[in-house]
Scaffold this motif. Structure first.
Motif, PDB file in Angstrom:
ATOM      1  N   ARG A 108       0.815  -1.222   0.000  1.00  0.00           N
ATOM      2  CA  ARG A 108       0.000   0.000   0.000  1.00  0.00           C
ATOM      3  C   ARG A 108       0.849   1.273   0.000  1.00  0.00           C
ATOM      4  O   ARG A 108       0.311   2.365  -0.106  1.00  0.00           O
ATOM      5  N   LYS A 109       2.176   1.122   0.155  1.00  0.00           N
ATOM      6  CA  LYS A 109       3.105   2.261   0.159  1.00  0.00           C
ATOM      7  C   LYS A 109       2.712   3.293   1.220  1.00  0.00           C
ATOM      8  O   LYS A 109       2.559   4.486   0.957  1.00  0.00           O
ATOM      9  N   ILE A 110       2.528   2.779   2.437  1.00  0.00           N
ATOM     10  CA  ILE A 110       2.198   3.625   3.578  1.00  0.00           C
ATOM     11  C   ILE A 110       3.223   3.373   4.678  1.00  0.00           C
ATOM     12  O   ILE A 110       4.025   2.429   4.586  1.00  0.00           O
ATOM     13  N   ARG A 111       3.203   4.200   5.720  1.00  0.00           N
ATOM     14  CA  ARG A 111       4.193   4.048   6.794  1.00  0.00           C
ATOM     15  C   ARG A 111       3.558   3.931   8.182  1.00  0.00           C
ATOM     16  O   ARG A 111       4.267   3.738   9.155  1.00  0.00           O
ATOM     17  N   HIS A 112       2.230   4.060   8.257  1.00  0.00           N
ATOM     18  CA  HIS A 112       1.570   4.082   9.564  1.00  0.00           C
ATOM     19  C   HIS A 112       0.374   3.143   9.565  1.00  0.00           C
ATOM     20  O   HIS A 112      -0.456   3.187   8.658  1.00  0.00           O
ATOM     21  N   LEU A 113       0.270   2.321  10.598  1.00  0.00           N
ATOM     22  CA  LEU A 113      -0.831   1.377  10.713  1.00  0.00           C
ATOM     23  C   LEU A 113      -1.455   1.467  12.104  1.00  0.00           C
ATOM     24  O   LEU A 113      -0.871   1.004  13.095  1.00  0.00           O
ATOM     25  N   PRO A 114      -2.646   2.053  12.220  1.00  0.00           N
ATOM     26  CA  PRO A 114      -3.364   1.986  13.496  1.00  0.00           C
ATOM     27  C   PRO A 114      -3.690   0.530  13.819  1.00  0.00           C
ATOM     28  O   PRO A 114      -3.948  -0.279  12.923  1.00  0.00           O
ATOM     29  N   VAL A 115      -3.681   0.209  15.095  1.00  0.00           N
ATOM     30  CA  VAL A 115      -3.965  -1.152  15.533  1.00  0.00           C
ATOM     31  C   VAL A 115      -5.339  -1.171  16.200  1.00  0.00           C
ATOM     32  O   VAL A 115      -5.572  -0.472  17.191  1.00  0.00           O
ATOM     33  N   LEU A 116      -6.246  -1.972  15.632  1.00  0.00           N
ATOM     34  CA  LEU A 116      -7.609  -2.069  16.161  1.00  0.00           C
ATOM     35  C   LEU A 116      -7.857  -3.444  16.745  1.00  0.00           C
ATOM     36  O   LEU A 116      -7.519  -4.460  16.137  1.00  0.00           O
ATOM     37  N   ASP A 117      -8.475  -3.460  17.915  1.00  0.00           N
ATOM     38  CA  ASP A 117      -8.918  -4.698  18.542  1.00  0.00           C
ATOM     39  C   ASP A 117     -10.430  -4.599  18.700  1.00  0.00           C
ATOM     40  O   ASP A 117     -10.928  -3.856  19.543  1.00  0.00           O
ATOM     41  N   LYS A 118     -11.159  -5.340  17.860  1.00  0.00           N
ATOM     42  CA  LYS A 118     -12.629  -5.276  17.833  1.00  0.00           C
ATOM     43  C   LYS A 118     -13.091  -3.822  17.634  1.00  0.00           C
ATOM     44  O   LYS A 118     -13.947  -3.310  18.372  1.00  0.00           O
ATOM     45  N   ASP A 119     -12.523  -3.173  16.644  1.00  0.00           N
ATOM     46  CA  ASP A 119     -12.850  -1.793  16.259  1.00  0.00           C
ATOM     47  C   ASP A 119     -12.421  -0.744  17.286  1.00  0.00           C
ATOM     48  O   ASP A 119     -12.762   0.432  17.151  1.00  0.00           O
TER      49      ASP A 119
END
Length: 221
Positions: free
Chosen positions: A30-41
């Motif tokens: 996806r050529k991105i550098r940041h990923l939020p982490v979600l646990d059950k939204d």
């Protein structure tokens, strides 16, 4: 200017139970550098590319490729992610979002609507806005002036530029030093000779005057 106008909506996320190869694959594809982490939204953390890279084995390791891959497969995002997560709402002023990133030395801010993740704004988004605010894509004359810090001085300069046929597309000022403000004005359409003529007769100090053009970076190495 508010964060909601410039954020990336519906950002790509990962789960705390995803492993290292899965997250790295998403970042590269996806050529991105940041990923939020979600646990059950629910937003519980964030992982950035540098987090992943810093958790890779050293190139000097004696492990085999199979052993390295097996090790990375067992590494879960919950072990790498940063928490707690600093986040903002969509109606946060853009300059405040930039200040928060600078003061906390972070490169992005998840954007929330209550407890729901609705977007993400990154330092790259802020840089894009900076280019627009400074008139970086506009042709014309770029003036840097030292102006007395009193009412009416900037208004008078603006009228003179208009009289010379110019349309101001950007104005920025710095803090006061010695009773003066360093002011950058970007305009389009003005007759340069007329601009130079009225500046010579005015009380302002011209720090720089140039016809704007794309700046070519230098390459080394």
């Amino acid at each position: 200017m508010f964060v909601k106008t410039f954020m990336t909506q519906q950002p790509i996320t990962v789960s705390p139970d995803d492993n290292f190869p899965q997250a790295m694959s998403v970042i590269r594809k996806r050529k991105i550098r940041h990923l939020p982490v979600l646990d059950k939204d629910k937003l519980i953390g964030i992982v950035v590319e540098s987090d992943l890279l810093s958790n890779q084995p050293s190139p000097a390791t004696t492990l085999s490729l199979y052993e390295i891959y097996s090790l990375l497969e067992t590494l879960r995002i919950r072990q790498i992610m940063s928490r707690p997560v600093i986040a903002v709402e969509g109606d946060c002023p853009l300059e405040e979002a930039a200040r928060i990133m600078v003061e906390n030395k972070i490169s992005c801010l998840p954007v929330m609507d209550g407890v729901k993740l609705v977007g993400i704004i990154t330092e790259t988004d802020v840089f894009k806005v900076l280019v627009e605010v400074l008139g970086g894509k506009e042709d014309g004359i770029r003036l840097t002036l030292s102006l007395p810090d009193r009412a009416g001085v900037l208004a008078n300069i603006s009228r003179q530029i208009a009289d010379a046929g110019g349309n101001i597309v950007a104005v920025t000022t710095t803090s006061v030093e010695g009773g003066k403000r360093e002011t950058m004005i970007k305009e389009t359409g003005a007759d340069r000779e007329k601009v130079e003529s009225f500046l010579e007769k005015s009380e302002v100090e011209v720090i720089d005057l140039r016809t704007s053009s794309p700046y070519e970076p230098r390459l080394f190495g």
